[in-house]
Scaffold this motif. Structure first.
Motif, PDB file in Angstrom:
ATOM      1  N   CYS A  57       0.830  -1.202   0.000  1.00  0.00           N
ATOM      2  CA  CYS A  57       0.000   0.000   0.000  1.00  0.00           C
ATOM      3  C   CYS A  57       0.865   1.252   0.000  1.00  0.00           C
ATOM      4  N   GLU A  58       1.900   1.265   0.831  1.00  0.00           N
ATOM      5  CA  GLU A  58       2.787   2.429   0.916  1.00  0.00           C
ATOM      6  C   GLU A  58       3.421   2.733  -0.436  1.00  0.00           C
ATOM      7  N   ILE A  59       3.943   1.693  -1.105  1.00  0.00           N
ATOM      8  CA  ILE A  59       4.613   1.889  -2.390  1.00  0.00           C
ATOM      9  C   ILE A  59       3.638   2.434  -3.424  1.00  0.00           C
ATOM     10  N   ARG A  60       2.473   1.828  -3.496  1.00  0.00           N
ATOM     11  CA  ARG A  60       1.517   2.221  -4.538  1.00  0.00           C
ATOM     12  C   ARG A  60       0.887   3.578  -4.253  1.00  0.00           C
ATOM     13  N   HIS A  61       0.724   3.905  -2.984  1.00  0.00           N
ATOM     14  CA  HIS A  61       0.236   5.247  -2.642  1.00  0.00           C
ATOM     15  C   HIS A  61       1.332   6.285  -2.923  1.00  0.00           C
ATOM     16  N   SER A  62       2.581   5.966  -2.604  1.00  0.00           N
ATOM     17  CA  SER A  62       3.695   6.887  -2.877  1.00  0.00           C
ATOM     18  C   SER A  62       3.802   7.177  -4.370  1.00  0.00           C
ATOM     19  N   GLY A  63       3.538   6.163  -5.181  1.00  0.00           N
ATOM     20  CA  GLY A  63       3.678   6.309  -6.624  1.00  0.00           C
ATOM     21  C   GLY A  63       2.661   7.241  -7.245  1.00  0.00           C
ATOM     22  N   ASN A  64       1.516   7.418  -6.584  1.00  0.00           N
ATOM     23  CA  ASN A  64       0.491   8.351  -7.064  1.00  0.00           C
ATOM     24  C   ASN A  64      -0.379   8.750  -5.880  1.00  0.00           C
ATOM     25  N   THR A  65      -0.059   9.878  -5.299  1.00  0.00           N
ATOM     26  CA  THR A  65      -0.766  10.287  -4.077  1.00  0.00           C
ATOM     27  C   THR A  65      -2.205  10.724  -4.346  1.00  0.00           C
ATOM     28  N   THR A  66      -2.601  10.754  -5.639  1.00  0.00           N
ATOM     29  CA  THR A  66      -3.994  11.108  -5.963  1.00  0.00           C
ATOM     30  C   THR A  66      -4.827   9.883  -6.343  1.00  0.00           C
ATOM     31  N   ASP A  67      -4.217   8.694  -6.294  1.00  0.00           N
ATOM     32  CA  ASP A  67      -4.977   7.465  -6.565  1.00  0.00           C
ATOM     33  C   ASP A  67      -5.978   7.258  -5.420  1.00  0.00           C
ATOM     34  N   GLU A  68      -7.260   7.310  -5.738  1.00  0.00           N
ATOM     35  CA  GLU A  68      -8.298   7.291  -4.695  1.00  0.00           C
ATOM     36  C   GLU A  68      -8.292   5.992  -3.897  1.00  0.00           C
ATOM     37  N   PHE A  69      -8.087   4.857  -4.587  1.00  0.00           N
ATOM     38  CA  PHE A  69      -8.130   3.575  -3.879  1.00  0.00           C
ATOM     39  C   PHE A  69      -7.013   3.505  -2.841  1.00  0.00           C
ATOM     40  N   TYR A  70      -5.769   3.762  -3.262  1.00  0.00           N
ATOM     41  CA  TYR A  70      -4.659   3.624  -2.319  1.00  0.00           C
ATOM     42  C   TYR A  70      -4.596   4.789  -1.331  1.00  0.00           C
ATOM     43  N   GLU A  71      -5.204   5.916  -1.672  1.00  0.00           N
ATOM     44  CA  GLU A  71      -5.307   6.993  -0.680  1.00  0.00           C
ATOM     45  C   GLU A  71      -6.200   6.548   0.476  1.00  0.00           C
ATOM     46  N   LYS A  72      -7.309   5.885   0.153  1.00  0.00           N
ATOM     47  CA  LYS A  72      -8.202   5.375   1.204  1.00  0.00           C
ATOM     48  C   LYS A  72      -7.526   4.264   2.002  1.00  0.00           C
ATOM     49  N   GLU A  73      -6.775   3.408   1.297  1.00  0.00           N
ATOM     50  CA  GLU A  73      -6.053   2.348   2.006  1.00  0.00           C
ATOM     51  C   GLU A  73      -5.001   2.946   2.932  1.00  0.00           C
ATOM     52  N   ASN A  74      -4.318   3.981   2.461  1.00  0.00           N
ATOM     53  CA  ASN A  74      -3.310   4.656   3.288  1.00  0.00           C
ATOM     54  C   ASN A  74      -3.954   5.283   4.518  1.00  0.00           C
ATOM     55  N   ASP A  75      -5.127   5.896   4.328  1.00  0.00           N
ATOM     56  CA  ASP A  75      -5.857   6.469   5.470  1.00  0.00           C
ATOM     57  C   ASP A  75      -6.223   5.375   6.482  1.00  0.00           C
ATOM     58  N   GLN A 132      -2.471   8.071  15.743  1.00  0.00           N
ATOM     59  CA  GLN A 132      -3.300   8.135  14.537  1.00  0.00           C
ATOM     60  C   GLN A 132      -3.309   9.557  13.974  1.00  0.00           C
ATOM     61  N   GLU A 133      -3.421  10.522  14.874  1.00  0.00           N
ATOM     62  CA  GLU A 133      -3.389  11.924  14.443  1.00  0.00           C
ATOM     63  C   GLU A 133      -2.026  12.267  13.838  1.00  0.00           C
ATOM     64  N   GLU A 134      -0.948  11.776  14.446  1.00  0.00           N
ATOM     65  CA  GLU A 134       0.395  12.024  13.933  1.00  0.00           C
ATOM     66  C   GLU A 134       0.542  11.445  12.524  1.00  0.00           C
ATOM     67  N   ASN A 135       0.083  10.210  12.316  1.00  0.00           N
ATOM     68  CA  ASN A 135       0.153   9.600  10.989  1.00  0.00           C
ATOM     69  C   ASN A 135      -0.590  10.431   9.952  1.00  0.00           C
ATOM     70  N   ASN A 136      -1.746  10.939  10.357  1.00  0.00           N
ATOM     71  CA  ASN A 136      -2.544  11.769   9.446  1.00  0.00           C
ATOM     72  C   ASN A 136      -1.821  13.064   9.090  1.00  0.00           C
ATOM     73  N   LEU A 137      -1.153  13.658  10.064  1.00  0.00           N
ATOM     74  CA  LEU A 137      -0.387  14.883   9.812  1.00  0.00           C
ATOM     75  C   LEU A 137       0.767  14.621   8.842  1.00  0.00           C
ATOM     76  N   ILE A 138       1.435  13.477   8.996  1.00  0.00           N
ATOM     77  CA  ILE A 138       2.531  13.127   8.087  1.00  0.00           C
ATOM     78  C   ILE A 138       1.999  12.952   6.667  1.00  0.00           C
ATOM     79  N   SER A 139       0.883  12.255   6.529  1.00  0.00           N
ATOM     80  CA  SER A 139       0.282  12.067   5.207  1.00  0.00           C
ATOM     81  C   SER A 139      -0.126  13.411   4.594  1.00  0.00           C
ATOM     82  N   THR A 140      -0.643  14.312   5.424  1.00  0.00           N
ATOM     83  CA  THR A 140      -1.029  15.651   4.944  1.00  0.00           C
ATOM     84  C   THR A 140       0.190  16.396   4.421  1.00  0.00           C
TER      85      THR A 140
END
Length: 559
Positions: A57-75, A132-140
């Motif tokens: 999930c991390e790799i595929r989300h990193s490869g396209n941060t606008t991919d909706e499926f892996y963005e939801k998986e990352n969340d 969880q909040e920290e992870n969200n801030l990093i993703s933001t």
């Protein structure tokens, strides 16, 4: 299996919870150390299965941060990872308190048990909402940086793709490129300040809940600092200030002379040659192919490693819009496969990926079949030795990538390695200041950064730039946001890599044998005894940096 064929399936955390609880029950009922280890091997399989899907999930989300499926998986994992870590810790706590601990300690190692103790000191169920909040801030933060849209030279570029213009041979071009970068950070500064302020307060709150005065000690536990402390790190930084900063200042003065400039400005800081820094002569595909040829010649072990990576397409290195900035090596446990993520941009950093990230990946490949999986759990100050030293071991092959400018690249690489250490130490000291004073305002943080600039990089001149001259340069450094206290690991590792540079000048074969032994030792030993075993001096040792500076000055800067 080729990377794109690897199937992804979301980790069901409730099923994982049941599995861990069952393992805890089995371990608690074990009648011997031997039985405990057999149960522990089941834990390996569970942990590997979970981590493989999280990493995918991390790799595929990193490869396209606008991919909706892996963005939801990352969340989803931003929320669930702290729960997973807490479950894993509960399991390890059973081993720590077991009547058969001595057997297990002998089996998986004292380093592993020390790391378990550090995890117990850094994690508790009560921290989960904050984590969880920290992870969200990093993703933001990652999404903000990845989404940069910088119009330059008729193109819409992200920060990674802008880099070739930041180091353009035409001073006016790079000045304008830096101005565009500064404008992006100026526009984003309030949001970046807000994200970081929330991060500092969040991490401080976590530390307070665990009984620490501030986040520094908790941060050290989370970085698995299992054999050194902040006083030893400060001693290292003090050595750097005393003996390495003068050499780095000399390197900058030599650069100024070579560039024919009256003074160096911040947009000249990465330039070494009037005709431009050496750039790779081939396409990205050719760079990968030449990497294959290079590692085939270097050693039988590196030949096998790179063929595995190449044939299984374990690289995502092409720069793209909406791709996360930076680069990393990660590992897919179920497939015993390293993976390299990067952003090729037409500069020498493309070749650095084939050396630096492949140094990480090579060590991961060397250790991938260890029965004791804790022996693969290396700490970052060790992991970065593998990558930074590989950069030097592959220096002899640079004609493949740079043609008749190979020697220019080697000179630039060595000089860059020297001047990096003061910058890395500055990043580290800045974080100590911030987390020891968590109520600092954004302006006070920027003032602290500028004071450190005068100590570690006295040559740095930001001219009249409205953002960088006000102490904002640190906001470019993703580690400060996403991985607190990581950056000093690069400095410690570069200190060891420079020792390998000196050793290979004297006896390349013997230096390579030492490096290969270091890769195989992996996490079996604590940091300083491991260095001693392979013939390296500890960066914490008084005189270590002085000896390096004397050797480098004698060989490279005394002509």
């Amino acid at each position: 299996m080729k990377f794109n064929d690897i199937p992804y399936e979301r980790v069901d955390m409730e099923e994982v919870r049941k599995s861990f609880n069952e393992l805890i029950k089995e371990q608690s009922a074990a009648k011997s150390g031997e039985e405990q280890f057999e149960i522990h091997k089941k834990a390996y399989r569970l942990i590997d299965k979970v981590l493989t899907q999280m990493v995918l999930c991390e790799i595929r989300h990193s490869g396209n941060t606008t991919d909706e499926f892996y963005e939801k998986e990352n969340d989803y994992y931003d929320e669930k990872k702290p729960e997973y870590e807490e479950l894993r810790l509960k399991y390890y706590k059973v081993l720590l308190e077991s009547p058969y601990r001595s057997f297990m300690e002998e089996k998986i190692g004292k380093v592993a048990f020390k790391n378990i103790e550090l995890k117990l000191r850094s994690l508790d169920e009560k921290l989960i909402p904050l984590m969880q909040e920290e992870n969200n801030l990093i993703s933001t933060y990652h999404k903000l940086i990845a989404g940069a849209k910088i119009n330059f030279n008729g193109e819409e570029l992200n920060i990674s793709l802008l880099r070739k213009y930041l180091t353009d041979s035409d001073r006016n071009v790079r000045k304008e490129a830096w101005s565009k970068l500064s404008a992006f950070f100026t526009e984003s500064s309030r949001e970046l300040d807000d994200i970081y302020d929330k991060m500092v307060k969040n991490r401080t709150a976590q530390a307070k809940l665990m009984g620490y005065e501030n986040y520094v000690e908790l941060g050290y536990c989370r970085m698995n600092r299992n054999s050194y402390d902040k006083d030893m790190v400060k001693n290292f930084r003090d050595q750097v200030k005393k003996v390495l900063v003068p050499l780095a200042t000399k390197v900058h003065e030599l650069r100024r002379e070579a560039l024919g400039l009256d003074s160096l400005k911040f947009y000249d800081n990465e330039m070494y040659f009037n005709n431009g820094n050496p750039a790779p002569i081939g396409t990205p595909e050719e760079i990968l192919m030449w990497g294959k040829e290079m590692y085939s010649d270097l050693s039988p072990e590196t030949k096998e490693f790179f063929e595995f990576m190449y044939e299984n397409e374990l690289f995502d290195v092409m720069g793209r819009k909406n791709k996360q900035a930076g680069g990393y090596m990660t590992f897919l446990p179920d497939y015993k496969a390293p993976f390299i993520f990067a952003n090729f941009n037409g500069t020498s950093s493309d070749v650095d990926v084939i050396t630096h990230e492949c140094g990480h990946a090579f060590q991961g490949y060397v250790a991938r079949n260890y029965e004791i999986e804790e022996h693969m759990d290396i700490t970052m100050e060790t992991a970065e030795i593998h990558s930074m030293s590989m950069e030097f071991f592959t220096d002899r092959y640079m004609e493949k990538f740079f043609g008749d400018r190979a020697e220019d690249y080697r000179k630039m690489h060595l000089n860059d390695s020297i001047v990096f250490i003061p910058y890395g130490c500055m990043v580290d000291e800045f974080q100590h200041i911030v987390y020891e004073n968590p109520d600092m305002t954004p302006d006070e943080r920027k003032d602290a950064w500028m004071k450190l600039e005068s100590e570690y990089r006295p040559h740095m001149d930001y001219a009249d730039d409205s953002f960088f001259s006000k102490g904002g340069f640190w906001q470019r450094q993703l580690h400060i946001y996403a991985a607190p206290f990581y950056y000093i690991d690069y400095c410690l590792a570069q200190t060891c890599a420079l020792q390998y540079r000196i050793k290979m000048d004297k006896d390349y074969k013997k230096a390579w044998e030492s490096y290969l032994e270091l890769c195989k030792l992996s996490a079996k030993e604590f940091y300083e005894p491991m260095l001693n075993k392979v013939g390296l001096d500890s960066p914490f040792q008084d005189g270590c940096m002085k000896n390096i500076v004397e050797e480098l000055t004698k060989t490279y800067f005394n002509k």
